[in-house]
Each structure stands twice: as structure tokens, then as C-alpha cells.
Write a protein that holds these residues in place. Structure first.
Motif, PDB file in Angstrom:
ATOM      1  N   HIS A   1       3.144  15.881 -12.188  1.00  0.00           N
ATOM      2  CA  HIS A   1       3.347  16.700 -11.006  1.00  0.00           C
ATOM      3  C   HIS A   1       4.666  17.424 -11.150  1.00  0.00           C
ATOM      4  O   HIS A   1       5.631  16.884 -11.692  1.00  0.00           O
ATOM      5  CB  HIS A   1       3.370  15.799  -9.770  1.00  0.00           C
ATOM      6  N   TRP A   2       4.765  18.609 -10.612  1.00  0.00           N
ATOM      7  CA  TRP A   2       6.030  19.338 -10.677  1.00  0.00           C
ATOM      8  C   TRP A   2       7.077  18.557  -9.890  1.00  0.00           C
ATOM      9  O   TRP A   2       6.773  17.902  -8.898  1.00  0.00           O
ATOM     10  CB  TRP A   2       5.869  20.757 -10.116  1.00  0.00           C
ATOM     11  N   GLY A   3       8.314  18.631 -10.351  1.00  0.00           N
ATOM     12  CA  GLY A   3       9.408  18.032  -9.604  1.00  0.00           C
ATOM     13  C   GLY A   3       9.476  16.520  -9.711  1.00  0.00           C
ATOM     14  O   GLY A   3      10.265  15.891  -9.038  1.00  0.00           O
ATOM     15  N   VAL A   4       8.569  15.940 -10.507  1.00  0.00           N
ATOM     16  CA  VAL A   4       8.559  14.483 -10.638  1.00  0.00           C
ATOM     17  C   VAL A   4       8.632  14.155 -12.120  1.00  0.00           C
ATOM     18  O   VAL A   4       7.922  14.751 -12.919  1.00  0.00           O
ATOM     19  CB  VAL A   4       7.261  13.886 -10.053  1.00  0.00           C
TER      20      VAL A   4
ATOM     21  N   VAL B   1      -1.854   1.905 -12.890  1.00  0.00           N
ATOM     22  CA  VAL B   1      -2.557   0.961 -12.024  1.00  0.00           C
ATOM     23  C   VAL B   1      -1.535   0.015 -11.410  1.00  0.00           C
ATOM     24  O   VAL B   1      -0.706  -0.559 -12.126  1.00  0.00           O
ATOM     25  CB  VAL B   1      -3.580   0.141 -12.851  1.00  0.00           C
ATOM     26  N   ARG B   2      -1.575  -0.129 -10.086  1.00  0.00           N
ATOM     27  CA  ARG B   2      -0.773  -1.152  -9.418  1.00  0.00           C
ATOM     28  C   ARG B   2      -1.724  -1.931  -8.512  1.00  0.00           C
ATOM     29  O   ARG B   2      -2.407  -1.321  -7.681  1.00  0.00           O
ATOM     30  CB  ARG B   2       0.310  -0.522  -8.540  1.00  0.00           C
ATOM     31  N   VAL B   3      -1.783  -3.248  -8.673  1.00  0.00           N
ATOM     32  CA  VAL B   3      -2.702  -4.022  -7.837  1.00  0.00           C
ATOM     33  C   VAL B   3      -1.983  -5.191  -7.188  1.00  0.00           C
ATOM     34  O   VAL B   3      -0.963  -5.691  -7.687  1.00  0.00           O
ATOM     35  CB  VAL B   3      -3.916  -4.570  -8.635  1.00  0.00           C
TER      36      VAL B   3
ATOM     37  N   GLN C   1      -7.932   6.245 -14.463  1.00  0.00           N
ATOM     38  CA  GLN C   1      -6.614   6.063 -13.856  1.00  0.00           C
ATOM     39  C   GLN C   1      -5.549   6.027 -14.950  1.00  0.00           C
ATOM     40  O   GLN C   1      -5.712   5.341 -15.953  1.00  0.00           O
ATOM     41  CB  GLN C   1      -6.558   4.750 -13.053  1.00  0.00           C
TER      42      GLN C   1
ATOM     43  N   ALA D   1       0.850  -1.190   0.000  1.00  0.00           N
ATOM     44  CA  ALA D   1       0.000   0.000   0.000  1.00  0.00           C
ATOM     45  C   ALA D   1       0.889   1.246   0.000  1.00  0.00           C
ATOM     46  O   ALA D   1       0.613   2.229  -0.682  1.00  0.00           O
ATOM     47  CB  ALA D   1      -0.950  -0.010   1.201  1.00  0.00           C
ATOM     48  N   GLY D   2       1.985   1.194   0.746  1.00  0.00           N
ATOM     49  CA  GLY D   2       2.926   2.307   0.774  1.00  0.00           C
ATOM     50  C   GLY D   2       3.612   2.531  -0.563  1.00  0.00           C
ATOM     51  O   GLY D   2       3.966   3.649  -0.911  1.00  0.00           O
ATOM     52  N   TRP D   3       3.785   1.468  -1.305  1.00  0.00           N
ATOM     53  CA  TRP D   3       4.414   1.573  -2.624  1.00  0.00           C
ATOM     54  C   TRP D   3       3.418   1.976  -3.704  1.00  0.00           C
ATOM     55  O   TRP D   3       3.760   2.038  -4.882  1.00  0.00           O
ATOM     56  CB  TRP D   3       5.038   0.232  -3.036  1.00  0.00           C
ATOM     57  N   GLY D   4       2.165   2.134  -3.343  1.00  0.00           N
ATOM     58  CA  GLY D   4       1.170   2.567  -4.317  1.00  0.00           C
ATOM     59  C   GLY D   4       0.339   1.428  -4.892  1.00  0.00           C
ATOM     60  O   GLY D   4      -0.417   1.625  -5.839  1.00  0.00           O
ATOM     61  N   TYR D   5       0.438   0.238  -4.312  1.00  0.00           N
ATOM     62  CA  TYR D   5      -0.388  -0.880  -4.779  1.00  0.00           C
ATOM     63  C   TYR D   5      -1.736  -0.834  -4.073  1.00  0.00           C
ATOM     64  O   TYR D   5      -1.843  -0.420  -2.925  1.00  0.00           O
ATOM     65  CB  TYR D   5       0.297  -2.220  -4.482  1.00  0.00           C
ATOM     66  N   ARG D   6      -2.751  -1.278  -4.815  1.00  0.00           N
ATOM     67  CA  ARG D   6      -4.075  -1.359  -4.209  1.00  0.00           C
ATOM     68  C   ARG D   6      -4.471  -2.823  -4.099  1.00  0.00           C
ATOM     69  O   ARG D   6      -4.404  -3.564  -5.077  1.00  0.00           O
ATOM     70  CB  ARG D   6      -5.096  -0.619  -5.072  1.00  0.00           C
TER      71      ARG D   6
END
Lengths: 344, 825
Positions: B632-635, B592-594, B589, B520-525
Motif C-alpha cells: 500500500h502507498w505510504g506503508v 496471517v494473524r490468528v 493471504q 481484532a483491532g490489531w488485525g488478528y482473526r
């Protein structure tokens, strides 16, 4: 030999310069320029001078020396850059940083509401001394029905309610997708003597059409306690503690007589759900089924039902989650739309 | 099961309002799912007299009526009903009253409408003449309701209804559990009500004759299988006149949801709803013999039931036959050939006890559940047959004329045994935790028909009444005591015992929760997908290239699928994840990360199977597609690729403390994978990371590359060190030395292998090596690439340059030799 000596001398020089670079005070725009000219200038800089001398170093040491000088150059450049920043910021350039710019985002992930609810339930019972067990989703009729005191012609055994699996080549008939987590009760009691105090989370299947309130599968948490002296009072106590932990401290609950083949006496448990818009200010919501373990079940696994008594309960994780989050449609759990998942 | 509140009053003085009654029944095990108020007429409706009817000047279908409602002046009311006529007495909703009117499109939905003074097509209208459905009395909307001629003008309509015997009523819909066959009747529910309200049960008095008498001259009965039919009672009523039932009888049936047919059939239904015994009425003239033979069919056959359907009967179906032919499917439905018709004069009433198992089998085989089969399946009162037959006979005589023939034919070859059970008072306490006084135990059980046959100090022996065939054991008696005593009165103990156990986190849960939290912290759902797939889809993903050594099995199909979309158990979590990816890419989206945990299944014989023939284990799937983040800026935004996924797998293995996993590269396309990397440890395959074959992705409706890894979670759990504590490794306090090395190699050279070589040759001083740059292009030559490694060395002493040089030289030499590499200056 000579080359070696020259190399060593070079290294001494490098070492000396390294110290000077580190110590050199740079506190103004002028000092900044002075530093750059002294060490890094392409024409007169001391590091540039050293680089030019590399060819005079003995072949064997050349590599080493070259690396060290490069290192030195990097150090000087870093020092210069760092000082430049400090000087600019110190002179009121702070305003150039816009602190209101949003920070760099982390990707947002989520844990499914059914997992959250499962572990919320599981934690409560674990704190009350229950041990977690799991079992297979493909089951046989013995564990899913027969040992649980379902008579041979019980309607739940019908194809209408239960999903059967096509027989394997040399396997048995009557293999099915478990319709509840209760077969794990049997598996536990086959392997373990009382006292038993377990809960069983897991996925179960029903032969049902999909709708807002039913899905072909759902998740349950089963509980089983078998020991000497267990009574219906203990069942009420433990489930009341559970409901307080999951809903709220003042939760109103009622135990309503009901029927399950594997428990007797049996009870369905409702909690009072407050809802201002309803006549009476709320309604009773069923949250689980429970009861005292039927003596036939204990005897089926060789436990003396005169010596030991027990209770069992089973609840739908979806149902608890629907109630807690006020979700109107069970299918939302399986659609996995990120806009839904993001809320948990 | 619908139970009428008024009807109950015939047998017990309920004495409490319907709401309270519903609550009491629910808490005694008869769950009242809903209460429907019937015929509660709203205020402001009165009896009116139609004085004049004229055509509406501007509408063909409307009339303008002058209606006397007892006031000085008659009211002018516009009416749309076809049957309105001068002289009728009608119900009139006065201005100001409110009616719940059914919607024309959906008659079940009602909306509250206030009656106002209005102009309808330009003509004044001061009220409304009502049809039955508009008053909530029935679904009848064929025309306005026409009242009895002697109805008194101006009286409240509710008074009128009461005067003609149409009282308002409440219907309780009770969910009957399988252990309460007795509750499928008004008398049965009344028995519980009497016990719960401490009042007396009144069973109607019926004169039941002994076997024989004149009836035996009218019909003979024989039972060929007394297991399937323990008893068959026949009673004859002669000279009936078939016609409509009187209003009171029609109303009783309508209220509980039955459609009135004719007076004879209505009586059989009435008695069934009264006492729970299903009855059947035959036209005696159609019975050859006249004799009744109860026998199972020997061969499959066909039979036309009284609903005019031809039914396929399996062999062994219990049938009611006459001398020539079959006349009814026992306990399920009568036949067309012997049903009561307008011409019927003589009626044979059947009242039998059929084996519950036999009826259940037949009803299931025919796919036909009737009121009768429902009750026989659950077990009817074993003694009530003669009573029920005579009760019906006398009622028929009352409502259809004719005469009950004296006597009764009671074929009772296999009487049910009367059961008596011992109840230990101590056992009640052992189960419930409550000490229930012996007088209370006896009182509660006798109120519902149990009789004390023997009373010792600590054990009481009870005779089980014939309406409770479900009560077979002591525990059944305890349940009866507990439900009538009230679960609410069972106290929760102040303390509850917990067996001695070691509180311990299960490695399974630790691992799963740790991985979920990290992911979840890595962006997975985390997602939950259906375990059931269409068969074709399950087969496509039952693929050795992603299932490894478990890919040899076949998908597991269900024998009775819900729909074609859900016939087969998933062999892999991948198809479910692909549906989620498609859904979310199509719903806004960008990336997607699942992640999903779930059981997967194949059909194959393996020694570890719990159920022989079926391999089942828990799987972990991660998948990603699309963009790495939002704009996003900076990314720097970029497309997710295989190495994002591979990094996640490495981090998962690391979090699980699984080290030394071997990777095997399969760069060629196979199955659903465009390429894949196998993870294994000690020869056991742990799973795969792969790119989905692009054609497959587009077949799945995804037009961006999909990367996935499916790992065998059950095997990972066997390998993980989570949950076990190992000794700490002392932190090295000596300085580390870092060196960078860049090699130029052939572009086909595997960087992973180079890294392995460096690790191998770097021993013992090398502590870390990472790839920090891979470059192809200008300066390195065609078909070549430059790979740069950052190396870190340390030891339990301060390393000298010479130490490190020596180690580096060894590394460089080996890399150069093994990988045909040149060191880049």
C-alpha cells in the motif's frame, strides 16, 4: 570558576536565541531565507557561531552546553520546515495534496461468528437475570448421564454416540467427552441451592462422521432454572423472549412435545422460517430442546422435587448461527478461511 | 417408523386430510418428519389396449404399437419395453399429461416431464406406455405395467387402480421418541389419532382361547429364565400352502417399506406393524420334540440366522431352542434351520415378551437391529401376546389356507404387574402452569387407554394400560395430559419471577471479550479449530518447551475414535493454528494473524483436576506469519517477526492489568521452538512466546517463519485485576524532563537487562524508559552495538537540571558497571 562563568553566559545567549527563534515572524519566501541565513547558515549563522565556541567552555559544562545548542539547532530547523510548509500550502499549493488517495489501512481482524453468536445469546439471558457458568469438557458418566436420569442401558451411552476417553492409570472407567453442556447443570446444583438461574455455554462432542450438517464437536448454550413455582409457562415465556431478541420481534414459535431423559414434560422448539420459494411460504426450523427438570434429576442432587420445580433448555450455537447467517455447511466454521471470517 | 394413512383408517375414522393429521400428530409428540404421497396417479393416464405391435424400422430395441384408448382412432406409440405384446391392457400417458420420471442414474431423483407428440427415430409417437416406476407406483422398471384383462379401455387409470384395490396412499414417517414404544404400530398411532380427533378406536375382534386345547398336543413350551422371557405364546396353523401374499397384503407391507416374502412371513410382519408385537413363524416340522425351550446360552457360540449370516453369540444370549438345538435368537432374528420355506406345511407362531435390556444387549453385541429387536428394546405391550398370535393365525388361515389348531400354548410364568398411579390435579398446575379441568384430564387419559380406578377430589388414581410400559410415575401422567391438552394452549405468564441476584460482569467474559476486541483491532482473526487430532500430531505438540510445567503429561486418547484423524485431544492450540495458517497462506493471504481460545488436555494427576487423572485448562494462542500488511502507498511492508508477537503479548498482559511479569529467555532450540521466551509471575509459568522450529514449519507445509505465543488463560484469569476497581493515581501536573542516553556494549549484551538496570537505578524520578534505537556497524566497532534509550523523569515538583543530572549519572554509572557499557557521546 572562569569556565563556569563562560558556560553560564553561553546559556544566557542560548536562552535569548531560543526566544528569538520562536518569535521570529516568517510569512514569506524572503523571510524564510532571511531566517535561514541568520540562524542556520554554515558560514554566518548565529547557532553555527555558538557551536564553534564550545571548546572555550569549561570541561564540566561542555556537555550540557553542547546539548543545549543542539537542541536550539533542532528547534530552528523545525521552525523553518514548519514555516516552509505553511507558505507553500497558503499559496495555492493545496492542489498538490490528492485527497482521493486511499488512507493508510489498518490490518483487518475479526471475531469468529460462533463467538459473536454465543455472546449474543449470552447477553439476552444475562439481561433476564441468568448467571453464566462453565464446566470441563472431559466429564464422568455420573454428571453426563447418570445424574441426568439416563438409564444404565440408554443408547446415548453407546460407543456409537459418545466419545470415551482411555482410562488414566489410576483413574476411573467411564470418562468421556461431554455430549452436552447439561452435566454443568448437575455441577451447579451440587454446589448451589435454589433459586438457581444459570446458563452454560461450552463445547461438546459427538461420535459422528463429518458432513455438512454434523461435526465431531459443536457448541451449546444450556439453561437451568430451579425455584419454587416455576412452570412450563415460565419456560415458554423466557424462551419466547429469547427468540424475539435473537430473531425478530414477531417471531412465530411452537413447542412440540418430545423426549429427553432429564426433562419431563419435554419440548422441542421450532421457529417459523419464511422462505418464499417453499410451498406454504416457509418451514419450521428446530432451534432447541427444553422441558421441565425431571424430578429424578432434582432428587439426584438432593433438591426436594416437591418443593422446587424447574426448567432446562439447550441449544446449538452452530445451529443458531447457521440459521441467522444462512450458512449451508457447518464445516465452514472450522475451516477458518479468512474470506469467510472476514464477513463477521 | 412408516405409518400408512389408509391403514390407519382400518382402526379409526381419521376424518382429516393427511397434512392436518401430520400437524396434529407432530404437536402431540409424534413428530412427522415427512409425508410421502404414494400411487397418486397423475391426470391424463388412461387404460389402453394394445392392438398391434410391429418392429421399429430404424431401432432394434423399439416397437411401434397401435393402442386403443377409447377414441375413434387408435394411437401410434413407440415403446421400448421388452414385454409389450398384442392384447395387453396397459396404462397410457396421453399427450399433454405430465409424469415425474425417475432419473436412470439416480432413481430417487425425479423430474417432471410433459408428454408431447414426438418423432422417435423418425417415427411418430403420440403418448407413452408406462412402467410402474414411471407412474410413481413402485421402483419396478422391468417392463411396462400389464393390467387385468377386464380393465375398461379409456377409463382413467386411477379408477382402474381403485377397482383392483390399489388406492393412493400417504405414508407418514414418524420419529418415535424412546418414551413412546406404543407408537411403533398402526394401532398405537391410531389410538393417538382417536384421542386427537375425538373419534373411536376400533381394535380388530379376535377370538382368543384360554391356555390349553389341542395346540398343547402339538408343541410344548418351557421357559428357563422368566426374567429374560416373561411370556411365550405358541399357536399352530396346520396345512398351509406357502405362496405369494394377496395384493392387498403385499401393498400394505410395500407401503411401509417392507419387502413381501411369502404369505406366512408377510402375515407376521403385518401383525407386527398392526399392533407392535413382533412375531416369528417356525416350520413346525423342523422343531424337534416338537418343543420350545427358551434359555440363555452358557458359553459363546455361533449361529446361522435366516439371512444366511453366521453370527458370534456372546454367553448369556437368550435363544429359542427345540429339543435338540438352537432355532432362533430371541427377539432379534430367526434361524436358518427352522425358517418357513416353500415346503412348510405346519407353522408355529411365536408371540413372546422378552426383557428389553436383554434384547438391547444382544442386538448391540451382534450389531444387528431388526424390526423385532427395535420394538422389544423399547418395550412392547405386556398383555398383547395371545391376541397377536391368534390374530396372525386367523390371517394365515385366510391367506395361506390351512387350519388354526384349537387352543393356545400360553407359558406366562412372570406376568408384568399392572400399574396404577396417583395424579394430583394441583401437581398438573404446578408443572404446566395451567389449571386443566378434571373432566378434561380424565377424558384425555381415558382416550389413550388409561382407566380411572379411584377418584378423590384432588387425586385421581389411574390404571396404566399395558401398551404404556414407559408410564411409571406421576410426572409421566402429567406429560401425557400436557401433550394431549396441547403445549400451544399453555399460556405464557405476563410476568416471570427472577430470583434476587447481583448483576455482575464475569471477569472471564470481560477479559475474553476485551482481548478479542483488541486483537481484532490489531488485525488478528479469531479461529475455532478441532479439539481432536491424529495421535502422532498430538504427541509432537505435547512438548514441555511450550507447555512448561504442564508438559509432563501424556496426550489424552479417545477409546473409540471416529477416524484416525481424530483420535487424541489437543494438548496445545498450536497444531490447529498451524493448519489455519497453512490454509490461508495457500489461499491468497500474504500475512496471517490468528487468535484462539480453547480447552487443552493432558493425562496427568494434578491436585486441581476436576476429573481425576486429566488436566484440562483453557488456553489462549496467538500466532502470526508472513507479511505485516498489504502492499500500500505510504506503508512500509515487512515480514512479521518475533517482536510483533511479543508486542501483542505485552499489550494483552497490559489489557488484563497483569504487571510485573518475569521473562526468561531460552535462545536455544528445544522441542517445536527454535527459541522461546517464558512468561511467569510469582513462580507460576503463564506461557511462552516462540518462533516455530523452521523444519517443523516446513513439515507443516508453511515455508515462512511462524511466531506464536500460547498462554495459560486459566492462570491469566487468576492473575488478572480485571473486574476489580483500584484507586486512581493522580496525574502529575509538573513538567517532565526527557533525556536520551546511548550506550555501546558488547553485541551479546541483553538489552532487556540493561533496561531493567535503568529502571532500577532511575528510581525515584524515572517514569519511563524505552529503547529507541539499536545499531550495529560502522562507528561502534566490531562485535559491539549501540543501544539508545529515551528516558523521562518527573516528580511532584519542578525538577531542576541538577536533580535529573544526579539521577542520570547514577544510571550511567550502573549501566556501565553491570553491562560493561560505554556512554556514547
Amino acid at each position: 570558576m572562569i569556565g563556569k562563568i563562560i558556560g553560564t553566559r553561553m546559556i544566557d545567549t542560548i536562552e535569548k536565541l531560543r526566544e528569538e527563534i520562536s518569535r521570529h515572524a516568517i510569512d514569506s519566501q524572503e523571510a524564510l531565507e532571511e531566517f535561514r541565513l541568520r540562524f542556520l547558515s554554515k558560514k554566518q549563522g548565529e547557532i553555527t557561531a555558538l557551536l564553534k565556541k564550545i571548546p572555550t567552555v569549561a570541561k564540566e559544562a561542555r556537555r550540557e552546553v553542547g546539548q543545549q545548542i543542539n537542541e536550539l539547532k533542532r528547534l530552528a530547523e523545525e521552525r523553518l520546515e514548519q514555516a516552509r510548509k505553511q507558505i507553500h500550502e497558503g499559496s495555492g499549493a493545496l492542489a498538490e495534496i490528492d485527497l482521493t488517495l486511499p488512507g493508510r489501512p489498518h490490518p483487518s481482524g475479526s471475531i469468529h461468528p460462533l463467538t459473536r453468536t454465543r455472546y449474543d445469546i449470552q447477553r439476552v439471558f444475562e439481561r433476564m437475570g441468568f448467571v453464566v457458568e462453565e464446566g470441563p469438557e472431559i466429564e464422568d458418566e455420573w454428571h453426563n448421564f447418570t445424574a441426568l436420569n439416563f438409564p444404565p442401558d440408554h443408547p446415548a451411552r453407546d460407543m456409537q454416540d459418545t466419545l470415551f476417553v482411555e482410562p488414566s492409570e489410576n483413574g476411573d472407567d467411564g470418562v468421556l467427552l461431554r455430549t452436552h453442556t447439561s452435566p454443568v447443570q448437575i455441577r451447579v446444583m451440587e454446589q448451589q441451592k435454589p433459586p438457581i438461574r444459570v446458563i452454560v455455554p461450552g463445547r461438546v462432542y459427538r461420535n459422528e462422521a463429518l458432513s455438512f450438517k454434523s461435526y465431531c464437536l459443536f457448541h451449546q448454550v444450556e439453561g437451568l432454572v430451579v425455584a419454587e413455582g416455576i412452570t412450563f409457562g415460565d419456560l415458554k415465556h423466557d424462551l419466547h423472549v429469547f427468540a424475539k431478541a435473537i430473531f425478530h420481534e414477531d417471531v412465530r414459535m411452537r413447542f412440540r412435545p418430545s423426549f429427553f431423559p432429564f426433562t419431563e414434560p419435554s419440548a422441542e422448539v421450532d421457529i417459523w422460517w419464511e422462505d418464499e420459494t417453499l410451498e406454504g411460504g416457509g418451514r419450521w426450523l428446530e432451534i432447541l430442546g427444553s422441558g421441565m427438570v425431571d424430578p429424578n434429576v432434582l432428587e439426584a442432587v438432593g433438591i426436594d422435587s416437591e418443593k422446587y420445580t424447574g426448567y432446562a433448555f439447550g441449544m446449538g450455537i452452530e445451529r443458531i448461527a447457521l440459521i441467522r447467517y444462512n450458512i449451508p455447511d457447518i464445516r465452514l466454521f472450522y475451516e477458518n478461511d479468512f474470506r469467510f471470517l472476514d464477513q463477521f | 417408523m412408516k405409518i400408512s394413512y389408509n391403514w390407519l383408517q382400518d382402526y379409526v375414522d381419521v376424518g382429516i386430510a393427511v397434512g392436518e393429521l401430520a400437524e396434529k400428530l407432530t404437536m402431540a409428540g409424534l413428530e412427522v418428519e415427512s409425508v410421502d404421497q404414494i400411487g397418486a396417479v397423475p391426470g391424463g393416464v388412461v387404460v389402453g389396449h394394445v392392438l398391434e405391435v410391429t418392429k421399429h424400422p430404424d431401432a432394434d430395441r423399439l416397437t411401434v404399437c397401435s393402442v386403443d384408448v377409447g377414441d375413434e382412432e387408435p394411437l401410434q406409440i413407440v415403446c421400448g419395453a421388452p414385454n409389450v405384446a398384442v392384447g395387453q391392457k396397459v396404462p397410457v400417458a396421453l399427450v399433454g399429461s405430465s409424469l415425474e420420471l425417475p432419473s436412470r442414474d439416480a432413481p430417487d431423483q425425479r423430474t417432471l416431464v410433459k408428454i408431447r407428440r414426438a418423432k422417435i427415430r423418425g417415427t411418430k409417437s403420440e403418448g407413452m406406455i408406462c412402467a410402474e416406476d414411471e407412474l410413481g407406483l413402485s421402483d419396478d422398471h422391468s417392463g411396462i405395467m400389464v393390467l387385468e384383462e377386464d380393465a375398461i379401455v379409456g377409463t382413467p387409470f386411477s379408477d382402474y387402480l381403485a377397482s383392483v384395490g390399489r388406492r393412493s396412499d400417504a405414508v407418514l414417517d414418524i420419529a418415535i421418541t424412546p418414551n413412546r414404544p406404543d407408537a411403533a404400530s398402526h394401532l398405537g398411532v391410531a389410538r393417538d389419532v382417536a384421542a386427537l380427533t375425538d373419534s373411536t378406536l376400533h381394535t380388530p375382534e379376535v377370538d382368543v382361547p384360554a391356555d390349553g386345547g389341542d395346540a398343547a398336543d402339538h408343541v410344548t413350551i418351557s421357559i428357563e429364565d422368566d426374567e429374560l422371557c416373561r411370556r411365550y405364546v405358541g399357536v399352530v396353523v396346520r396345512g398351509v400352502t406357502i405362496g405369494d401374499s394377496p395384493d392387498w397384503l403385499k401393498e400394505r407391507l410395500t407401503v411401509v417399506g417392507l419387502r413381501p416374502r411369502n404369505n406366512v412371513v408377510d402375515v407376521t410382519n403385518y401383525v407386527m406393524y398392526e399392533c407392535g408385537q413382533p412375531l416369528h413363524a417356525f416350520d413346525l416340522e423342523q422343531i424337534a420334540g416338537p418343543s420350545i425351550i427358551v434359555r440363555p446360552t452358557k458359553e459363546p457360540g455361533k449361529f446361522v440366522t435366516l439371512d444366511d449370516e453366521e453370527r458370534e453369540l456372546p454367553a448369556g444370549t437368550l435363544m429359542i431352542c427345540d429339543a435338540d438345538r438352537e432355532g432362533a435368537i430371541a427377539g432379534v432374528m430367526g434361524g436358518q434351520n427352522s425358517e418357513v420355506s416353500e415346503k412348510t406345511k405346519d407353522v408355529l407362531i411365536e408371540s413372546a415378551y422378552f426383557s428389553p435390556a436383554s434384547i438391547r444387549r444382544t442386538a448391540k453385541a451382534l450389531g444387528l437391529q431388526t424390526d423385532a429387536s427395535y420394538r422389544f428394546e423399547r418395550g412392547v405391550d405386556t398383555e398383547i401376546q395371545a391376541w397377536a398370535a391368534m390374530r396372525a393365525a386367523f390371517l394365515m388361515q385366510e391367506v395361506a389356507g390351512g387350519k388354526v389348531v384349537d387352543g393356545i400354548v400360553d407359558e406366562h410364568p412372570n406376568p408384568s404387574k399392572q400399574r396404577a398411579l396417583d395424579l394430583r390435579l394441583a401437581r398438573i398446575q404446578a408443572i404446566t402452569g395451567m389449571e386443566v379441568a378434571r373432566e378434561e384430564v380424565v377424558g384425555l387419559l381415558t382416550q389413550i387407554g388409561f382407566e380411572v380406578v379411584d377418584d378423590k377430589s384432588d387425586v385421581i388414581r389411574f390404571r396404566v394400560p399395558p401398551h404404556r410400559p414407559d408410564v411409571e410415575r406421576e410426572i409421566d401422567l402429567i406429560e401425557e395430559v400436557a401433550r394431549l391438552y396441547g403445549y400451544d394452549r399453555i399460556e405464557e405468564p405476563k410476568t416471570t419471577p427472577v430470583p434476587s441476584f447481583t448483576p455482575r460482569d464475569r471477569p472471564e467474559d470481560l477479559a475474553r471479550q476485551r482481548i478479542l476486541g483488541l486483537a481484532a483491532g490489531w488485525g488478528y482473526r479469531e479461529v475455532y479449530t478441532n479439539s481432536l487430532l491424529p495421535e502422532g500430531r498430538a504427541s509432537e505438540y505435547c512438548d514441555s518447551s511450550i507447555l512448561g510445567d504442564l508438559g509432563g503429561g501424556a496426550p489424552v486418547r479417545t477409546a473409540n475414535a471416529i477416524s484416525r484423524e481424530m483420535t487424541t485431544l489437543r494438548p496445545s492450540l498450536l497444531p490447529g493454528a498451524l493448519s489455519v495458517i497453512r490454509h490461508n497462506l495457500n489461499h491468497g493471504q500474504d500475512g496471517v494473524r490468528v487468535i484462539e481460545f480453547g480447552h487443552v488436555f493432558t493425562k496427568q494427576d494434578l491436585p486441581d483436576n476436576i476429573i481425576p487423572g486429566y488436566e484440562e485448562h483453557e488456553s489462549l494462542l496467538i500466532a502470526c506469519a508472513g507479511s505485516s500488511g498489504q502492499r500500500h502507498w505510504g506503508v512500509t511492508d515487512r515480514s512479521l517477526d518475533f517482536f510483533d508477537l511479543k508486542g501483542t503479548v505485552a499489550a494483552i498482559l497490559n489489557a488484563l492489568e497483569i504487571h510485573g511479569v518475569e521473562e526468561t529467555e531460552y535462545p536455544e532450540a528445544a522441542g517445536v521452538a527454535a527459541y522461546r521466551l517464558e512468561y511467569a509471575t510469582g513462580g507460576t509459568v503463564l506461557g511462552f512466546a516462540a518462533m516455530l522450529d523452521p523444519e517443523r514449519a516446513s513439515a507443516e507445509g508453511i515455508d515462512t517463519p511462524v511466531y506464536f505465543a500460547e498462554l495459560n488463560w486459566s492462570r491469566l484469569l487468576r492473575t488478572t485485576a480485571i473486574g476489580s476497581n483500584s484507586d486512581y493515581v493522580p496525574v502529575n501536573r509538573f513538567p517532565t524532563v526527557e533525556r536520551d542516553l546511548a550506550f555501546v556494549v558488547d553485541e551479546a549484551t541483553r538489552v532487556g537487562h540493561m533496561q531493567d538496570t535503568i529502571r532500577q537505578e532511575g528510581k525515584p524520578l524515572l517514569t519511563d524508559v524505552r529503547v529507541f534505537d539499536v545499531y550495529e556497524g560502522k562507528g561502534v566497532g566490531a562485535s559491539r552495538k549501540s543501544v539508545a534509550f529515551a528516558l523521562r523523569f518527573s516528580a511532584n515538583r519542578t525538577l531542576t537540571d541538577a536533580d535529573v543530572d544526579e539521577q542520570v549519572a547514577k544510571i550511567v554509572k550502573s549501566v556501565a558497571r553491570v553491562h560493561t557499557a560505554e556512554l556514547r557521546d
